[in-house]
Design an enzyme around this catalytic site. Sequence first.
Site, short mmCIF file in Angstrom:
data_model
loop_
_atom_site.label_atom_id
_atom_site.label_comp_id
_atom_site.label_asym_id
_atom_site.label_seq_id
_atom_site.Cartn_x
_atom_site.Cartn_y
_atom_site.Cartn_z
N TYR A 253 1.08 -1.24 -0.05
CA TYR A 253 0.17 0.01 -0.13
C TYR A 253 1.03 1.13 0.00
CZ TYR A 253 -3.03 3.65 1.53
OH TYR A 253 -4.00 4.84 1.59
N GLU B 222 -3.26 7.55 -4.01
CA GLU B 222 -3.25 6.10 -3.44
C GLU B 222 -3.01 5.14 -4.35
OE1 GLU B 222 -5.89 4.83 0.08
OE2 GLU B 222 -6.84 4.47 -1.82
#
Length: 364
Positions: free
Chosen positions: A101, A173
């Site tokens: 992530y 993101e």
Amino acid sequence: MDLLEHQAMRLFAAHQVPVPAGEVAASPSAAGAIAARLGGATVIKAQVKVGGRGKAGGVRLAATPSAAVACAAEILGMEIKGHRVREVLVASASDIVTEYYLAFLIDRSAREIIAMFSESGGMDIEQVPASSIVRTPIDPGLGPPADAFPADVAPVAAKLWDVFIASDATLVEVNPLIVDAAGRVLAVDGKVTLDDNAFFRQDFSDISTSPEDPSEARAASLGLNYVKLDGTVGIIGNGAGLVMSTLDVVAGAGARPANFLDIGGGAGAQVMADALSVVLDDPAVKSLLVNVFGGITACDAVANGIIQALDRLGDAVTRPIVVRLDGNNAAAGRAILAAAAHPMVSLVDTMDDAAARAAELGKA
Ligand code: GDP
Ligand code: MN
């Protein structure tokens, strides 16, 4: 403005972030044609501006072009968290070994830009224990420090930082940022929020060509400040603060708002008619709450606006509307609405009671 995944991917590619090859399709046959052109296995992905598409069945692997056609047929038309899927991204499938992530975002409470990185990517970041997320403050003049990411990730992170800065983004993101079987680091998902206030110095003409959520596109063309949400109670109010608190009281009453819609200061007939028609166009809406606080535009003018708007919309008013009027000339405004006695409109005096009524109607 939030970008769709395929728009984010195009933006990434323009900044040399490695991404899988892919194209967007609006029909199963178009998806099949793209899969055939790409060759090999593909992944078919719903293009909606919400996360958790995988869990909702909106991300599927297809081994062959005909499987891609079948997957696209299943995903197109699906509703994910209140968003209808009108397009799919057809991308070359990756052979995933590791899922990370990675995000760059503005941490408003700390008043700084931070990087967030976790070796437990792929799942909802809310689900990842805070202890396995590394948060690194970034000096915007220097960019991310060398130790913010593992060595294999750092070069791609630097390109994603370029995207963040060059696009005036408030969020970039990537979940997951993967390492594939050949050891390549690739962004296979992308969520990008652009700062609307910086659009004047940006040119996104090559990424924002695809249709947005149709209600949002229509609202924008009417000059309305509208954001689609995933609930059933349509919300119209004047003033962003009032609309935000209306969303809260509706949630407090146990229902979910279907949208944010701020009609601003002037609540005249035309803007009210436009607002009501945008909200009524959303098939997810089961009830509406119109919450207006009269100021410069007094409540009697707003009430007349609502009545004229209902007149204009006629048979299109197919769901119950709860109206709460307060502020300047409230009594006169309420009297006008009461006298009109529109069968779909109920008048409730307080914001809490109005929210409770709209919530009850919206759950039915
Ligand atoms: P999200 O659920 O909306 O975040 O959509 P993602 O694009 O992140 O996809 C969800 C999950 O599907 C990822 O975490 C991966 O595990 C899986 N996935 C996505 N693309 C691929 C791919 O190319 N190959 C494989 N094997 N899995 C994929
Ligand atoms: Mn994801």
